[in-house]
Design an enzyme around this catalytic site. Structure first.
Site, PDB file in Angstrom:
ATOM      1  N   LYS A  31      32.365  39.838  31.250  1.00 35.96           N
ATOM      2  CA  LYS A  31      31.098  40.291  32.034  1.00 35.96           C
ATOM      3  C   LYS A  31      30.535  41.594  31.294  1.00 35.96           C
ATOM      4  CE  LYS A  31      31.573  41.830  36.081  1.00 35.96           C
ATOM      5  NZ  LYS A  31      31.294  43.444  36.110  1.00 35.96           N
ATOM      6  N   THR A  32      31.289  42.635  31.272  1.00 32.65           N
ATOM      7  CA  THR A  32      30.880  43.812  30.920  1.00 32.65           C
ATOM      8  C   THR A  32      30.529  44.134  29.421  1.00 32.65           C
ATOM      9  OG1 THR A  32      32.551  45.059  32.374  1.00 32.65           O
ATOM     10  CG2 THR A  32      31.694  46.392  30.851  1.00 32.65           C
ATOM     11  N   ASP A 216      24.451  44.442  38.186  1.00 28.84           N
ATOM     12  CA  ASP A 216      26.004  44.215  37.837  1.00 28.84           C
ATOM     13  C   ASP A 216      26.502  43.580  39.433  1.00 28.84           C
ATOM     14  OD1 ASP A 216      28.504  43.521  36.983  1.00 28.84           O
ATOM     15  OD2 ASP A 216      28.913  45.763  36.735  1.00 28.84           O
ATOM     16  N   GLU A 217      27.491  42.824  39.493  1.00 22.43           N
ATOM     17  CA  GLU A 217      28.074  42.456  40.834  1.00 22.43           C
ATOM     18  C   GLU A 217      27.181  42.115  41.853  1.00 22.43           C
ATOM     19  OE1 GLU A 217      31.256  42.152  40.814  1.00 22.43           O
ATOM     20  OE2 GLU A 217      32.139  43.623  39.476  1.00 22.43           O
ATOM     21  N   GLN A 247      33.622  35.587  43.854  1.00 19.51           N
ATOM     22  CA  GLN A 247      34.292  36.895  44.113  1.00 19.51           C
ATOM     23  C   GLN A 247      33.560  37.690  45.306  1.00 19.51           C
ATOM     24  OE1 GLN A 247      36.470  38.806  40.751  1.00 19.51           O
ATOM     25  NE2 GLN A 247      35.049  37.083  39.412  1.00 19.51           N
ATOM     26  N   ARG A 600      43.982  37.658  39.523  1.00 21.43           N
ATOM     27  CA  ARG A 600      44.324  38.905  39.028  1.00 21.43           C
ATOM     28  C   ARG A 600      45.401  38.767  37.741  1.00 21.43           C
ATOM     29  NH1 ARG A 600      40.160  40.649  38.873  1.00 21.43           N
ATOM     30  NH2 ARG A 600      39.594  38.575  39.575  1.00 21.43           N
TER      31      ARG A 600
END
Length: 744
Positions: A31-32, A216-217, A247, A600
């Site tokens: 994503k980043t 973002d998010e 998420q 994770r």
């Protein structure tokens, strides 16, 4: 720029710069990298940095994004890459007058807010013991998140004293903020939205400037943030939001999943690009996580995949007790470390902070270095230190340090200056603080105000009573009496905040510590127990400079990754929590939390549960988590996960379901032994349980006996669960096939 390193979907997202865009970025999907390359690409296409806005939630994320953009294209002036609150602060500084403030307004932190609210409550005669300050502030925050200023809240519909208190305090609180030329953090968001609504020229200024907006998010945005971004993007419609509905795990603090789920309804011409290629986890981990999250109805359809190999299957083990669970996790870690892994490769993710205690004790015993992130070690937590300080006063009334710690816990109207004065008086007279305050006619007590004098007298009387009767009381009775009669527990219950609930959980977990001690000695005493606690604290030789196992809650793990992940406590009532069974929405949020935890893991994932878990001082039989039953069984190895013969409809007995290469049992209770537990012990237990519980039918009114709870009366038998009213412990729901119940 590094466009050649992007996959097809990432490249498509980078080059789609016109119109509304929803990038559904799954866990570990780059994503980043996509966002930073998109910003760099826009600038390379001639878009001025001045016209670009990128907002996120943390300073760390904003800094990382800025640094990576500068690495790609060098430093550029005028571009805003910052958090929501930083953006609002900058806007309000420029338009303070329109917002009703001076440009040099200050922002109050939590401590400032508490001080202000305390003063208001004192002036209005509102008891902070009846209505804790944190609880009042939490209520005010919820109103602001909904966009409601005091004049917009209709309190006429509320008739309880608490709502009236909140209304009175909120109204005066907001007046004082404006008078003091101050805002709190919620005001930064609310006042920006109000500014845009009330001053079209101010809104137009930012609509003209920010022709390209990225968020973002996005799944973590609340309604205020949604309104703000929607208004700013209304002119050019070049809004790109990045997030993952799977998420969204922060609804309890205001996040609204509808913002991302309804994006295409709000922006009819929106394009959706899914980033489904995962660069973090092995294939089996992704498939297992998907098999769980796919049970959610409120989600966008997507499925992560990877070019990496499948890796090992997910390991599941069910131990006899929570202590065995911690022991097995420790032994697995030590085994893998002996084969070349580092301690820093491992993470233990749990649903509640209280679960860390048994893990910490086991790791201390084995010398395994660890650290607790986004939280403190169990015995370092404030509420546990307070409880220990109270108990020390029972053992040693001369312990001034402990008395100073708890004399104003809960609040009794005693400040630091008063404590200093009391200490000085006691020192002059050669007395301990407790001794000096124990004299009802003494100068120490007389020097206090009416409220403080009453509160301290009550506390002293509780300590005196327990000291005089401790030889006739169990250690747990001493602890419970202190919690309840000092008002400590009630103050937390009255707070009605997430933080207070977590503190109560930790205090109840301390009962398990006491119960284990009382079972381990012939004649338990408070004195010996406190000595044991002191020795336990001295065993903690944690060195932060050494590689360590990481422990944290599942909520804290979002955004992180580890080669090996353990998720203990996979039991109904713990994870998912008991409240989740009352609401489909709550269950879906718990399932998203499970998905976050599973994703994770990069290489190995271990799930575990315990047949018997001691919580809040009580030992309870457990049922394996619903989420375990939702995992694709072909992806599991280790112990069997048990399901009803009718797959959850409630009819029929229990069946051991095969997990990978392990053959499940055809009926009754199935066990798969592993190295850390005795094979013979488990086999014997399995035979005994299967013979006495799983097949027998009960009807209401049957008298039964249980090896732990004694005799009781059957209330209901659903086929898999027997509800029994026991003489000793009240009503219990027991799983047939686990609990040993016999008709009398």
């Amino acid at each position: 720029m590094a466009l050649e390193d992007l996959n097809e979907q990432q490249l498509e997202a980078v080059k789609q710069i016109e119109g509304p865009l929803l990038i559904l970025a799954g866990a570990g999907s780059g994503k980043t990298s996509t966002m930073t390359n998109r910003i760099a690409y826009m600038i390379s296409q001639g878009i001025a940095p001045y016209n670009i806005l990128a907002v996120t939630f943390t300073n760390k994320a904003a800094k990382e994004m800025r640094d990576r953009v500068e690495t790609l294209i060098g430093a550029r002036r005028g571009m805003w890459i910052m958090t929501f609150h930083a953006m609002c602060l900058r806007i309000l500084r420029s338009h303070a007058e329109e917002a009703g403030y001076k440009s040099d307004f200050v922002v109050y932190d939590t401590s400032d807010q508490k001080t202000l609210v305390k003063g208001i409550m004192k002036e209005k005669g509102i008891s902070d013991r009846e209505f804790p300050v944190n609880s009042i502030l939490a209520s005010i925050s919820r109103q602001k998140e909904k966009g409601r200023t005091p004049d917009k809240v209709d309190y006429s519909q509320y008739h309880d004293t608490r709502s009236k208190a909140v209304a009175e305090v909120y109204t005066e609180y907001q007046k004082r903020l404006i008078k003091n030329n101050a805002m709190d953090f919620d005001d930064l968001l609310l006042n920006t939205v109000l500014l845009f609504k009330g001053h079209p020229d101010a809104l137009k200024e930012y609509q003209d400037r920010f022709q390209y907006i990225m968020v973002d998010e996005y799944q973590d945005t609340n309604r205020l943030q949604y309104q703000m971004i929607s208004m700013m993007a209304a002119q050019h419609h070049n809004l790109c939001v990045v997030g993952d509905d799977d998420q969204c795990i922060y609804e309890w603090r205001g996040a609204d999943i509808r913002n991302i789920l309804d994006f295409e309804k709000d922006f009819r011409d929106a394009k959706v690009i899914k980033l489904e290629q995962n660069y973090r986890s092995k294939g089996n981990i992704l498939a297992a996580a998907h098999s769980v999250i796919s049970h959610n109805k409120g989600r966008k359809k997507k499925e992560l995949w990877t070019q990496a190999d499948d890796g090992e299957k997910i390991t599941y083990f069910r131990t006899e007790s929570d202590r065995d669970e911690a022991e097995h996790i420790a032994s697995l870690i030590e085994s893998m470390v002996s084969k070349g892994r580092e301690y820093s490769d491992f993470a233990i993710l749990y649903r509640t902070n209280a679960q860390s205690r048994i893990m910490e004790e086991r790791f201390q015993r084995e010398g395994i270095p660890y650290r607790v992130l986004s939280g403190m070690r169990y015995y370092d937590r404030k509420e546990i230190k307070d409880a220990i300080a109270y108990m020390r006063l029972i053992v040693n009334p001369s312990d001034d340090l402990s008395l100073v710690r708890v004399i104003n816990e809960p609040k009794r109207g005693i400040g630091a200056k008063t404590i200093d004065k009391l200490s000085a008086y006691a020192a002059i007279r050669g007395q301990s603080l407790l001794e000096g305050l124990s004299d009802p006619d003494g100068e120490l007590l007389a020097s206090l105000g009416t409220k403080a004098r009453s509160g301290v007298s009550d506390m002293i009387n509780v300590i005196k009573y327990i000291r005089n009767n401790k030889d006739q009381m169990s250690v747990e009775d001493v602890y419970s009496t202190l919690l309840e009669n000092t008002g400590y527990l009630k103050a937390l219950e009255d707070a009605q905040t997430i933080e207070a609930e977590a503190r109560i959980d930790n205090l109840m977990e301390f009962k398990s510590v006491i119960a284990e001690y009382e079972e381990s000695v012939d004649t338990p005493t408070v004195e010996e127990f406190m000595s044991t606690m002191t020795l336990s604290a001295e065993q903690d030789n944690y060195d932060e400079n050494q590689p360590t196992v990481t422990m944290m809650t599942l909520h804290s793990a979002k955004g992180l990754e580890f080669p090996v992940v353990f998720m203990p406590g996979m039991e109904d009532g713990l994870f998912p929590g008991s409240r989740a069974f009352d609401s489909e929405q709550d269950m879906e949020q718990e399932r998203r939390l499970c998905y976050v935890g599973m994703t994770r893991a990069k290489e190995l994932l271990f799930l575990s549960s315990a047949e018997v878990r001691t919580r809040y001082g009580r030992t309870e039989y457990t049922r394996e988590s619903q989420f375990l039953r939702e995992v694709d069984k072909t992806l599991l190895k280790g112990d069997a996960v048990y399901e009803s013969r009718s797959n959850g409809t409630g009819a029929g007995g229990n069946v051991g379901v095969s997990t990978g290469d392990f053959d499940g049992y055809s009926s009754g209770k199935a066990y798969r032994p592993f190295d850390s537990l005795s094979y013979a012990k488990r086999e014997t237990r399995a035979h005994k349980v299967g013979a006495s519980g799983s097949g027998e039918k009960f009807k209401p009114g049957d008298k039964v006996s249980h090896q732990k709870f004694g005799q009781g009366l059957v209330i209901e038998d659903t086929g898999s669960i027997v509800t029994v009213a026991f003489d000793s412990v009240g009503i219990k729901k027991l799983a047939k096939g686990i609990a040993v119940i016999k008709k009398i």
